[in-house]
Design an enzyme around this catalytic site. Structure first.
Site, PDB file in Angstrom:
ATOM      1  N   LYS A 209      -3.962  -1.257  13.068  1.00 43.17           N
ATOM      2  CA  LYS A 209      -5.627  -0.766  13.830  1.00 43.17           C
ATOM      3  C   LYS A 209      -6.489  -1.826  14.056  1.00 43.17           C
ATOM      4  CE  LYS A 209      -8.230  -0.875   9.731  1.00 43.17           C
ATOM      5  NZ  LYS A 209      -9.377  -1.516   9.980  1.00 43.17           N
TER       6      LYS A 209
ATOM      7  N   ASP B  64      -7.942   3.525   3.905  1.00 41.00           N
ATOM      8  CA  ASP B  64      -7.441   3.470   5.279  1.00 41.00           C
ATOM      9  C   ASP B  64      -6.063   4.289   5.606  1.00 41.00           C
ATOM     10  OD1 ASP B  64      -9.512   2.123   6.173  1.00 41.00           O
ATOM     11  OD2 ASP B  64      -8.496   0.211   6.281  1.00 41.00           O
TER      12      ASP B  64
END
Length: 300
Positions: A32, A157
């Protein structure tokens, strides 16, 4: 104790990831980018309140899994200097095994492509892929929210990668709202340094009072990464990479670093930028993704 079963829906989902003759199945773990990262406050317990947009990209680690008949969990190629029991993939498997009272085990192999310590979520994504895949392979069939709650125990995350879509992220990283982002290409530089996230957040120079914004009023061009100035002061090589990349357009750091990126108008433009990267720097092209390939591995 629960045994390994496969529901009809699980079997069809797994069909896209066929087993080899030796029983291994390969699953993707995408990286990401933080399109921006604001620190808007700090909780009483010391955790920082954030706002960000998390963007999935096609740079991926590969997680290979093979279900075992016993309850052992074995990592076949642990990272040098990392105790296998400390590896996030092993910890994820053990967490799900314990939570669901599973009697089966799993063998794990990991092919790393996402830079370690680069702010692209590689370790968290690897752990999320293990949870998503074993949710099917072991027939656990936990809901997405249940897996996200479990994943938060492994890292802030991890829930995002289980959420499986680009998101406007708030809180300490656990509050996610699906956010559509345009198809785009990124030129990314990895300065080859490992940034300590705790050291960034402990730095007294860190901005902790950026005004809160709403997703409706979001204009990424008007945002920034609040962690970037501190990281640049701690790691001059990040500053060098950012300066070089900025000649091609607005560039910023992702997460707590060390990777930096710029948005390109096309694949050919991203390829051109990366082709010009000096020998002492490392660059690559990444394409935006709209969702995680394993998003169907957990029920809503």
């Amino acid at each position: 104790m629960a045994s390994v079963t496969h529901s009809d829906s699980g079997s069809s989902a797994l069909d896209r990831f066929p087993a080899t003759s030796e029983g291994w199945r390969s699953f993707p773990a995408p990286a990401k980018l933080n399109l921006f990262l604001h620190v808007i406050g700090r909780r009483a317990d010391g955790y920082h309140l954030l706002q960000s947009v998390f963007q999935l990209v096609d740079l991926q680690d590969t997680i290979e899994l093979r279900v075992r008949g016993d309850n052992q969990i074995e990592h076949y190629n642990p990272l040098p200097g990392v105790d296998p029991e400390d590896d996030l993939t092993v910890r994820a498997a053990r967490l799900l095994q314990s939570h669901a009272n599973i009697t089966a085990g799993v063998d794990i192999r990991v092919t790393k492509r996402i830079p370690m310590g680069g702010g692209m979520g590689g370790g968290s994504s690897d752990a999320a892929t293990v949870l998503l895949a074993l949710n099917q392979l072991w027939g656990v069939n936990l809901s997405r929210q249940a897996l996200m709650t479990l994943g938060l125990k492994l890292g802030a995350d991890v829930p995002f990668f289980i959420f499986g879509r680009n998101a406007f992220v708030e809180g300490v990283g656990e509050i996610m709202t699906a956010h559509d982002t345009p198809e785009t290409w990124f030129a990314v530089l990895h300065p080859q340094v490992h940034v300590s996230t705790p050291a960034i957040f402990k730095d007294e120079r860190l901005t902790r009072d950026t005004p809160s914004i709403t997703m409706r009023d979001l204009n990424v061009a008007a945002t920034r990464n609040d962690l970037q100035p501190v990281a640049l002061s701690q790691q001059p090589r990040i500053a060098e990479s950012l300066k070089w990349l900025s000649q091609f357009g607005p560039a910023r750091m992702t997460g707590s670093g060390s990777c930096v990126f710029t948005i390109c108008a096309s694949q050919s433009e991203a390829d051109r930028v990366v082709s010009l990267v000096p020998e002492e720097m490392t660059g690559f092209v990444a394409r935006s993704l709209q969702k995680h390939e394993l998003s169907e591995f957990a029920e809503q």
